[in-house]
Enzyme design. Structure first.
Site, short mmCIF file in Angstrom:
data_model
loop_
_atom_site.label_atom_id
_atom_site.label_comp_id
_atom_site.label_asym_id
_atom_site.label_seq_id
_atom_site.Cartn_x
_atom_site.Cartn_y
_atom_site.Cartn_z
CB SER A 1 -52.78 47.84 3.97
OG SER A 1 -52.61 49.15 4.46
CE LYS B 1 -55.73 45.27 7.87
NZ LYS B 1 -55.33 45.89 6.60
CB SER C 1 -53.04 48.39 7.94
OG SER C 1 -53.90 48.05 6.85
#
Length: 476
Positions: free
Chosen positions: A175, A76, A151
């Site tokens: 997220s 990520k 996210s």
């Protein structure tokens, strides 16, 4: 069966037995990325394919380092991978090259992972919709006109389309959970402190966000958690390493589940969300679990006030240097500006009151877990929305007064750092996925993993309902 459809642990076993080479797996991965990623936009900062194949050839010739040996992974884009950009979705950091790995990334590298690039994220991870001005928007592989969530939206979409076998994510306000729900995969927010963050900035006060694993099975998640987790001596909080994989399978007959639904109506949901989740609860009953509907155990308004106070305080502490500089302030997105301004206006006593509310909710949660083994509620209040939309402005006729109010259903978990798995719950009438939060008691990570694995073996949602074949993932 396509090799990329195999679970990560199965792939690892094939690699260990030399029935599959890292080169073969890397080549298949790169072919899938070529076929899918242009439309989904989940993988960013992809490394040179020839260099990746060279690394795969080299690792085929080396002694096995761990269960991730030879596995292509993408990290990520909030965490650091040495030599790759860490843009954080912000033009301010688009060219920032990481000098070293983040703590958990270094652990994954030691276990044999081959890093192919990064997964997309919204700017600074703010908001559960993955779009930014650096890499663009990540699209939902089940409907390319829709959001993949966030996210960790890039990670979830990459998992769903088999561009990676497992993935890391991070979770402050859902997220790991919201994107997992919207992509028909699993996302695990571990107990706060189980996976260390980087030893930078404040190390004591901001206990809200955590890194964690994502996968297409809870067993894969358990294996990745064993690699990512464990105490780091450079940080004052943390938990010792714990083994999960060997203990993940258990009989859930008689398990007591507390179903919180929409928190007594406090969390509005779009049509079909609760119906989909409650239909999924029937599977738990077929497994012998006892499902009990629970009334709202704590005032939602008090949770929200505490959460928004502590979240804005943490974000302002992190981003205020960018706000102080006029040039960098002009490049911050509106949600970041709002959070910083809210946080900078807080008094010390306002933060104290928020922490007292959090403490009261923690005590009440302990009472709940004396009556049930796990708690459950939807992972999201809405179905995946149009990718061009910044965020939902209303749910079921109720106006959302902030950019993140539509995600409110995740904060009871985040506020007190409970372990929580988003498990696939099924699909709505439009063919879009939904998930449920499976919540354990403090430090009850193993319990959550075990219940999720029993669910997975009974349903196999990711395997039974993958996105359409790569060749049909096209925008028309």
């Amino acid at each position: 069966m396509d090799i990329l459809d195999w679970d990560a642990l199965d792939l690892s076993a094939l690699l260990e037995a030399r029935e599959l080479s890292a080169v073969e797996l890397m080549r298949a991965t790169l072919e899938r990325i070529t076929a899918v990623n242009e439309d989904v936009n989940a993988i960013v900062s992809l490394r040179d394919p020839d260099r990746l194949l060279d690394e795969a050839r080299a690792i085929d010739q080396t002694e096995r380092r761990g269960w991730l040996h030879g596995m292509p992974l993408a990290v990520k884009d909030l965490a650091n991978v040495e030599g790759l950009p860490t843009s954080q979705g912000s033009p301010l950091h688009a060219r920032t090259i990481a000098p070293q790995d983040s703590v958990f990334v270094e652990r994954m590298r030691r276990a044999g992972a081959l890093f192919i690039g990064k997964t997309n994220t919204p700017e600074f991870g703010l908001g559960s919709h993955t779009f930014n001005s650096v890499h663009g928007a990540t699209r939902n592989p089940y409907d390319l006109t829709r959001s993949a969530g966030g996210s960790s939206g890039g990670a979830a979409a990459a998992l769903a389309t088999r561009m990676v076998p497992v993935a890391d994510g991070s979770d402050m306000m859902g997220s790991l959970r919201n994107p997992a729900a919207w992509n028909n995969v699993y996302g695990f927010r571990p107990t706060w402190g189980r996976v260390p963050s980087d030893p930078d900035g404040d190390l004591f006060l901001h206990q809200l966000s955590t890194n964690g694993p994502m996968g297409r099975s809870p067993a894969d998640i358990a294996a990745l958690l064993e690699v990512m987790g464990g105490w780091d001596i450079r940080q004052p909080h943390g938990l010792l390493p714990q083994m999960f994989v060997d203990r993940i399978r258990t009989n859930v007959n008689g398990l007591r589940i507390g179903w919180l639904a929409d928190w007594g109506g406090a969390y509005p949901t779009e049509s079909g969300v609760l119906d989909t989740c409650e239909a999924a609860l029937d599977v738990f009953e077929q497994l012998g679990c006892q499902v009990e509907h629970i009334e709202a155990p704590f005032p939602a308004a008090r949770l929200w006030e505490a959460w928004t106070t502590l979240r804005s305080w943490a974000i302002a502490g992190n981003l205020s240097p960018l706000f102080a500089n006029r040039a960098s302030r002009a490049q911050l997105k509106e949600e970041a500006l709002w959070e910083i301004e809210q946080g900078m206006a807080l008094s010390a006593m306002a933060v104290h009151r928020a922490s007292v509310a959090r403490s009261d909710w923690f005590r009440k949660a302990l009472d709940l877990f004396a009556e049930v083994d796990v708690l459950m509620l939807p992972s999201a209040q809405v179905w995946p929305f149009p990718v061009e939309q910044r965020h939902p402005v209303g749910i079921a006729g109720q106006e959302m007064d902030t950019y993140h109010r539509w995600m409110e259903i995740v904060i009871p978990v985040s506020l007190i750092g409970l372990p929580c798995m988003s498990i696939p719950a099924g699909f709505g009438q439009q063919g879009l996925p939904m998930g449920m939060q499976l919540v354990g008691p403090p430090r009850g990570d193993l319990r959550v993993l075990q219940v999720a694995q029993a669910w997975h073996e009974a349903t196999k949602w990711p395997a039974k309902h993958p996105p359409r074949p790569a060749q049909s993932l096209r925008l028309h």
